[in-house]
Design a protein around this motif. Structure first.
Motif, short mmCIF file in Angstrom:
data_model
loop_
_atom_site.label_atom_id
_atom_site.label_comp_id
_atom_site.label_asym_id
_atom_site.label_seq_id
_atom_site.Cartn_x
_atom_site.Cartn_y
_atom_site.Cartn_z
N ASP A 1 0.84 -1.22 0.00
CA ASP A 1 0.00 0.00 0.00
C ASP A 1 0.86 1.26 0.00
N MET B 1 -1.68 3.89 -1.96
CA MET B 1 -3.00 3.64 -1.37
C MET B 1 -2.95 3.88 0.12
N ASN B 2 -1.82 3.53 0.74
CA ASN B 2 -1.70 3.73 2.19
C ASN B 2 -2.02 5.18 2.55
N CYS C 1 -3.96 5.04 -7.11
CA CYS C 1 -4.65 4.57 -5.89
C CYS C 1 -4.96 5.72 -4.97
N ASN D 1 -11.45 -0.37 -0.02
CA ASN D 1 -10.59 -1.18 0.82
C ASN D 1 -10.65 -2.67 0.46
N ASN E 1 -8.95 -3.30 -2.77
CA ASN E 1 -7.50 -3.15 -2.61
C ASN E 1 -6.91 -4.37 -1.88
#
Ligand code: NDP
Ligand code: MG
Length: 381
Positions: free
Chosen positions: A208, A213-214, A304, A323, A326
């Motif tokens: 991530d 994305m994180n 992302c 989520n 992902n």
């Protein structure tokens, strides 16, 4: 004051560091939970002597029961085991360090049981943030963030009033692929993606961090924790990993929390808050600190983050779909079944297929998660 902990996800990166902090700080351990690592769970149980160890896997629970036969430690299997560990009466604090939406039910159980929640498991807030924070408020439970950026913001907000917050600024390392274009990203491998420049973490969050994305999940997490809309949360790429996040106040003052990148500090603060105690986190030396730089993230390349920011504004179940898709896509990437750029492609595909429900119930959230994973499977067939 020493606390008594239930550590959900004790065999993971955060869980192991929590045990180090607990040992150094004189905190007791009442319960541990793990996923698959039965050998480490046994070692931890022998060392910390909790009353209960739980895992969702019945087979591994049976295995651990045999391993711990000579002790009086209870071992439980199945989802109920995790819930029992989360709500064990002896603990005053639950450390939510399971990865993914799998941590949602035990986290809710800890809140219902009135424990302080030291929260690392960001996916819980991304999927069900409004529900989780409302339940914590109703139960009078404090949620103290463990995620370093949120801990930084939480620290900067001590003594501040909510109406005084103008803006939150969440810092990002930029990950191992900072500065690359999409062509270069199409060629990166799992091994490349698992090399994080600053932090040693579990595999899912490391991927991530590589996709950014994180940071998207963290904006949603910040939105839910601090009640600040996404429009007033900025992301700043800060390669040096010294400033862990910042808050800008109504009068223009900006406070930041600085320190060595060491998760044991935010973990410890989540346990000792509102107090501070001596700790084992690496000390920080201002004079060996590199020049600090801050840049805007490249959301055209790192899609992302753009998708997450969109969901932060849409709300409802869209964040649970984001989520779930992902988690499924990262799982496939770790199995080397898809490429790096397939992760944003699949998440975007799932978001197109699964309808958003507003003001969702817990069932709506689990259904959104299921539908998102299903969409990812269909899109990879
Ligand atoms: P890890 O993968 O290292 O650890 C995850 C933990 O959850 C392990 O104990 C694992 O057990 C357990 N687990 C995995 N799947 C399940 C499941 N289905 N049911 C029950 N338990 C399960 O992750 P991290 O420690 O890195 O991260 C944990 C959480 O903290 C994540 O939400 C992450 O985003 C967040 N976080 C982590 C940071 C870090 O520095 N690591 C920083 C900020 C946030 P086992 O290993 O036995 O399979
Ligand atoms: Mg973080």
């Amino acid at each position: 004051m020493g606390r008594t902990l239930s550590i959900l996800g004790s065999t993971g990166s955060i869980g192991r560091q929590t045990l180090e902090v607990a040992e150094a700080g004189g905190h007791k351990v009442a319960a541990l939970t793990f996923g698959h690592n039965v050998k480490l769970a046994e070692e931890q149980a022998r060392r910390f002597r909790p009353r209960l160890v739980a895992t969702p896997d019945e087979g591994l629970a049976a295995d651990l029961k045999v391993r711990l036969e000579d002790t009086d430690i209870r071992v439980l299997g199945g989802e109920e085991g995790l819930v029992e560990a989360a709500s064990i009466p002896e603990a005053d604090t639950a450390v939510a360090a399971i990865v993914g939406v799998a941590g949602l039910k035990p986290t809710l159980a800890a809140i219902d049981a009135g424990k302080r929640l030291a929260l690392a498991n960001k996916e819980t807030l991304v999927c069900a943030g409004e529900l989780v924070t409302a339940r914590a408020k109703a139960r009078g439970v404090d949620i103290v963030p463990v995620d370093s950026e949120h801990s930084a913001i939480f620290q900067c907000l001590q003594g501040a009033k909510h109406k005084e917050i103008r803006r939150l600024i969440v810092t990002a390392s930029g990950g191992p692929f900072y500065g690359m274009d999409r062509k270069a990203l199409s060629l990166v491998t799992k091994t490349d993606a698992l090399k994080h420049p600053t932090w040693q973490m579990g595999q899912k969050i490391t991927i991530d961090s590589a996709t950014l994305m994180n940071k998207g999940l963290e904006v949603i997490e910040a939105m839910r924790l601090f009640g600040v809309p996404a429009e007033r949360i900025d992301v700043a790429v800060h390669r040096e990993g010294v400033v862990h996040s910042l808050v800008e106040f109504a009068d223009g003052a900006v406070l930041a929390q600085l320190g060595s990148p060491d998760m044991r500090l935010p973990i410890q603060y989540a346990l000792t808050w509102p107090d501070r105690t001596e700790g084992i986190a690496k000390p920080f030396n201002l004079f060996s600190c590199p020049p600090l730089t801050f840049r805007r993230p490249d959301i055209e390349t790192f899609r992302c983050l753009a998708l997450a920011l969109r969901c932060a504004k849409t709300g409802g179940t869209s964040t649970a779909v984001l989520n779930g898709a992902n988690e499924a896509a990262v799982g496939l990437f770790l199995e080397e079944k898809i490429g790096f750029l397939d992760i944003p492609r699949l998440v975007e595909g799932a978001l197109e297929r699964v309808k958003t429900v507003h003001d969702p119930s817990l069932d709506d959230i689990f259904e959104a998660d299921r539908a998102a994973r299903q969409a990812v499977l269909e899109l990879t067939r």
